[in-house]
Design a protein around this motif. Structure first.
Motif, PDB file in Angstrom:
ATOM      1  N   TYR A   8     -38.285 -17.114  20.617  1.00  0.00           N
ATOM      2  CA  TYR A   8     -37.824 -16.599  21.901  1.00  0.00           C
ATOM      3  C   TYR A   8     -36.309 -16.820  22.053  1.00  0.00           C
ATOM      4  N   MET A   9     -35.717 -16.091  22.988  1.00  0.00           N
ATOM      5  CA  MET A   9     -34.297 -16.306  23.310  1.00  0.00           C
ATOM      6  C   MET A   9     -34.087 -17.790  23.586  1.00  0.00           C
ATOM      7  N   LYS A  13     -32.173 -19.931  17.023  1.00  0.00           N
ATOM      8  CA  LYS A  13     -32.242 -19.210  15.741  1.00  0.00           C
ATOM      9  C   LYS A  13     -30.873 -19.131  15.052  1.00  0.00           C
ATOM     10  N   ASP A  32     -28.286  -9.653  15.971  1.00  0.00           N
ATOM     11  CA  ASP A  32     -27.516  -9.206  17.147  1.00  0.00           C
ATOM     12  C   ASP A  32     -26.052  -8.944  16.768  1.00  0.00           C
ATOM     13  N   ILE A  43     -24.224  -6.565  23.109  1.00  0.00           N
ATOM     14  CA  ILE A  43     -25.657  -6.352  23.369  1.00  0.00           C
ATOM     15  C   ILE A  43     -25.857  -5.865  24.812  1.00  0.00           C
ATOM     16  N   PHE A  47     -27.534  -2.222  25.892  1.00  0.00           N
ATOM     17  CA  PHE A  47     -28.652  -2.084  26.838  1.00  0.00           C
ATOM     18  C   PHE A  47     -28.260  -1.162  27.994  1.00  0.00           C
ATOM     19  N   PHE A  55     -32.041   0.716  22.009  1.00  0.00           N
ATOM     20  CA  PHE A  55     -31.676  -0.573  21.417  1.00  0.00           C
ATOM     21  C   PHE A  55     -32.736  -0.995  20.398  1.00  0.00           C
ATOM     22  N   ARG A  56     -34.010  -0.849  20.766  1.00  0.00           N
ATOM     23  CA  ARG A  56     -35.104  -1.258  19.857  1.00  0.00           C
ATOM     24  C   ARG A  56     -35.103  -0.424  18.579  1.00  0.00           C
ATOM     25  N   GLU A  59     -32.245  -1.646  16.492  1.00  0.00           N
ATOM     26  CA  GLU A  59     -32.624  -2.975  15.980  1.00  0.00           C
ATOM     27  C   GLU A  59     -33.549  -2.821  14.765  1.00  0.00           C
ATOM     28  N   GLY A  78     -33.454 -11.145  16.645  1.00  0.00           N
ATOM     29  CA  GLY A  78     -33.408 -11.197  18.108  1.00  0.00           C
ATOM     30  C   GLY A  78     -34.770 -11.664  18.616  1.00  0.00           C
ATOM     31  N   GLY A  79     -34.790 -12.191  19.819  1.00  0.00           N
ATOM     32  CA  GLY A  79     -36.054 -12.683  20.368  1.00  0.00           C
ATOM     33  C   GLY A  79     -37.137 -11.613  20.448  1.00  0.00           C
ATOM     34  N   GLY A  80     -36.714 -10.350  20.610  1.00  0.00           N
ATOM     35  CA  GLY A  80     -37.704  -9.279  20.762  1.00  0.00           C
ATOM     36  C   GLY A  80     -38.052  -8.570  19.464  1.00  0.00           C
ATOM     37  N   ARG A 118     -27.639 -12.266  28.221  1.00  0.00           N
ATOM     38  CA  ARG A 118     -28.941 -11.712  27.802  1.00  0.00           C
ATOM     39  C   ARG A 118     -29.446 -10.715  28.857  1.00  0.00           C
ATOM     40  N   PRO A 119     -29.364  -9.420  28.512  1.00  0.00           N
ATOM     41  CA  PRO A 119     -29.681  -8.390  29.509  1.00  0.00           C
ATOM     42  C   PRO A 119     -31.078  -8.514  30.115  1.00  0.00           C
ATOM     43  N   LEU A 120     -32.034  -9.080  29.385  1.00  0.00           N
ATOM     44  CA  LEU A 120     -33.391  -9.173  29.928  1.00  0.00           C
ATOM     45  C   LEU A 120     -33.519 -10.303  30.952  1.00  0.00           C
ATOM     46  N   ARG A 140     -45.366 -12.229  23.775  1.00  0.00           N
ATOM     47  CA  ARG A 140     -44.751 -12.172  22.451  1.00  0.00           C
ATOM     48  C   ARG A 140     -45.331 -13.154  21.434  1.00  0.00           C
TER      49      ARG A 140
HETATM   50  C1  S3P Z   1     -33.699 -10.075  23.177  1.00  0.00           C
HETATM   51  C2  S3P Z   1     -33.103 -11.175  22.597  1.00  0.00           C
HETATM   52  C3  S3P Z   1     -31.665 -11.207  22.292  1.00  0.00           C
HETATM   53  C4  S3P Z   1     -31.104  -9.816  22.063  1.00  0.00           C
HETATM   54  C5  S3P Z   1     -31.441  -8.935  23.231  1.00  0.00           C
HETATM   55  C6  S3P Z   1     -32.950  -8.807  23.470  1.00  0.00           C
HETATM   56  C7  S3P Z   1     -35.159 -10.130  23.483  1.00  0.00           C
HETATM   57  O1  S3P Z   1     -31.452 -12.027  21.122  1.00  0.00           O
HETATM   58  O2  S3P Z   1     -31.586  -9.244  20.881  1.00  0.00           O
HETATM   59  O3  S3P Z   1     -30.807  -9.482  24.368  1.00  0.00           O
HETATM   60  O4  S3P Z   1     -35.773  -9.066  23.701  1.00  0.00           O
HETATM   61  O5  S3P Z   1     -35.716 -11.244  23.505  1.00  0.00           O
HETATM   62  P1  S3P Z   1     -31.537 -13.653  21.153  1.00  0.00           P
HETATM   63  O6  S3P Z   1     -32.965 -14.029  20.953  1.00  0.00           O
HETATM   64  O7  S3P Z   1     -30.675 -14.048  20.001  1.00  0.00           O
HETATM   65  O8  S3P Z   1     -31.003 -14.099  22.471  1.00  0.00           O
END
Ligand code: S3P
Length: 173
Positions: A8-9, A13, A32, A43, A47, A55-56, A59, A78-80, A118-120, A140
């Protein structure tokens, strides 16, 4: 050997990846950062101007490029990343994946002061963070748990985590 760090964010990592790359003398790649230099936008800007769906896609394409182009590396995802397209399959078919696991409580604590980039998370106030992070991690974790190895981050420092990962890698003797 190709090694990927997932989680996760705020799970560390990138920090762990950099330290581990020194231990192993492998190249370090941050997905990223790769996206930022490839598209010339932060980033947050990606977004905002392109939207999360694009973005996805970027990525996913960048993940494929990195996996195909390099021999040995440590890749901080990235976390996602694991949760979209067939990314988790690609990650596991081509890399030794390691999940940096933290509890929602630990993540909330770490992310409290780190949400602006972090946009989310940026739109959440402090009171909204716990529920958002707990739910999001729950969605997740099925992807993260597919990793080949898991490290419980807890209160360990970067060096300890890196050494723990080093000892669990199937490195050639
Ligand atoms: C995201 C995590 C971010 C980055 C973006 C979306 C996510 O990376 O890819 O903001 O969806 O969890 P980090 O995990 O390095 O913050």
């Amino acid at each position: 050997m190709k090694i990927s760090l997932i989680g996760y964010m705020g799970s560390g990592k990138s920090t762990v990846g950099k330290e581990l790359s020194q231990l192993l003398a492998y190249k370090f790649i941050d997905l990223d950062t790769y996206l930022v230099s490839k598209y010339g936008k932060s980033i947050q800007e990606l977004f905002k101007t392109e939207g999360e769906i694009k973005f996805r896609k970027y990525e996913h394409e960048s993940l494929k490029e990195i996996i195909e182009s390099e021999e040995s590396f440590i890749l901080a995802l990235g976390g996602g990343t694991p949760a979209y397209y067939n990314n988790m399959d690609l990650i596991n078919q081509n890399t030794h994946s390691i999940y940096l696991r933290l509890t929602p409580k630990e993540l909330i604590e770490r992310l409290k002061n780190e949400k602006s980039t972090r946009p989310l998370l940026a739109h959440l106030n402090e009171a909204e963070m716990p529920e958002f992070i707990a739910k999001h991690l729950f969605e997740r974790r099925n992807f993260y748990e597919q990793a080949k190895s898991v490290v419980e981050v807890k209160k360990k420092d970067t060096e300890e985590i890196s050494k723990e990962i080093f000892s669990m890698l199937p490195l050639p003797k």
